[in-house]
Motif scaffolding. Structure first.
Motif, PDB file in Angstrom:
ATOM      1  N   LYS A  81     -21.274  37.444 -18.127  1.00 45.91           N
ATOM      2  CA  LYS A  81     -20.157  37.647 -19.060  1.00 45.91           C
ATOM      3  C   LYS A  81     -20.607  37.954 -20.484  1.00 45.91           C
ATOM      4  O   LYS A  81     -19.788  38.351 -21.307  1.00 45.91           O
ATOM      5  CB  LYS A  81     -19.248  36.422 -19.061  1.00 45.91           C
ATOM      6  CG  LYS A  81     -19.863  35.186 -19.682  1.00 45.91           C
ATOM      7  CD  LYS A  81     -18.890  34.030 -19.640  1.00 45.91           C
ATOM      8  CE  LYS A  81     -19.494  32.794 -20.272  1.00 45.91           C
ATOM      9  NZ  LYS A  81     -18.602  31.647 -20.173  1.00 45.91           N
ATOM     10  N   ASN A  82     -21.892  37.834 -20.764  1.00 43.39           N
ATOM     11  CA  ASN A  82     -22.419  38.081 -22.110  1.00 43.39           C
ATOM     12  C   ASN A  82     -23.092  39.436 -22.229  1.00 43.39           C
ATOM     13  O   ASN A  82     -23.964  39.632 -23.060  1.00 43.39           O
ATOM     14  CB  ASN A  82     -23.397  36.966 -22.499  1.00 43.39           C
ATOM     15  CG  ASN A  82     -22.720  35.619 -22.521  1.00 43.39           C
ATOM     16  OD1 ASN A  82     -21.646  35.475 -23.087  1.00 43.39           O
ATOM     17  ND2 ASN A  82     -23.336  34.639 -21.902  1.00 43.39           N
ATOM     18  N   THR A  83     -22.700  40.388 -21.379  1.00 36.58           N
ATOM     19  CA  THR A  83     -23.296  41.723 -21.401  1.00 36.58           C
ATOM     20  C   THR A  83     -22.190  42.773 -21.457  1.00 36.58           C
ATOM     21  O   THR A  83     -21.014  42.459 -21.232  1.00 36.58           O
ATOM     22  CB  THR A  83     -24.130  41.976 -20.126  1.00 36.58           C
ATOM     23  OG1 THR A  83     -23.234  42.093 -19.013  1.00 36.58           O
ATOM     24  CG2 THR A  83     -25.135  40.870 -19.877  1.00 36.58           C
ATOM     25  N   ASP A 103     -22.165  32.841 -16.799  1.00 34.10           N
ATOM     26  CA  ASP A 103     -22.887  32.770 -18.072  1.00 34.10           C
ATOM     27  C   ASP A 103     -24.404  32.858 -17.878  1.00 34.10           C
ATOM     28  O   ASP A 103     -25.169  32.326 -18.673  1.00 34.10           O
ATOM     29  CB  ASP A 103     -22.494  31.506 -18.847  1.00 34.10           C
ATOM     30  CG  ASP A 103     -22.797  30.235 -18.098  1.00 34.10           C
ATOM     31  OD1 ASP A 103     -23.328  30.302 -16.967  1.00 34.10           O
ATOM     32  OD2 ASP A 103     -22.505  29.154 -18.642  1.00 34.10           O
TER      33      ASP A 103
END
Length: 150
Positions: A81-83, A103
């Motif tokens: 989710k952090n890309t 995550d």
């Protein structure tokens, strides 16, 4: 009474992509995963218990693993989710696809660690998770052992 290890195996299909990876796995692709779950405990010694002689009923273990892992991840696509994959995830979701945002980088190593935490939280107090083996391909797998993570 002896401690006994029992293992149940599961299969599920999952897609993923590894953001920032320098090989083919940066592209969205899928695997036919095989998950082996091994728990350890003492067989029930109470002869009046319907589960007498069992460490845990295989069907009870199946319920836990299906609810926590198989039903959630089967035929889903997993992205960190952090890309920037969140943009692709949003597009896929808008078209009715099952997408999971995590995550972590969705490698077998990180997925097996995630699965271990999910399964451990659901086991009865007298049953311990011993190990997991997540097989990504016929020749590649990641293993998690409780003894390595104490």
């Amino acid at each position: 009474m002896s401690n006994i290890r029992i293992t149940k195996q599961f299969s599920f299909e999952t897609g993923h992509a590894l953001y920032g990876y320098d090989g083919k796995c940066k592209n969205v692709h899928g695997h036919s995963y095989k998950l082996s779950v091994t728990v350890i405990g003492q067989p029930i010694s109470d002869t009046s218990n319907v589960k007498f002689g069992m460490v845990i009923d295989f069907s009870d273990l199946k319920t836990i693993v299906k609810e926590e892992v198989v039903d959630a991840f089967d035929h889903a696509t997993v992205f960190n989710k952090n890309t920037p994959h969140v943009e692709l995830a949003a597009e896929l979701k808008s078209r009715g696809h099952h997408v999971i945002l995590v995550d972590y980088q969705p490698t077998s190593e990180n997925m097996v660690t995630d699965f271990a935490q999910k399964i451990k939280s659901r086991l009865p107090n007298d049953i311990k998770l011993h190990s997991l083996k997540l097989q990504e391909t016929e020749t590649s797998f990641a293993e998690w052992f409780a003894s390595d993570n104490e």
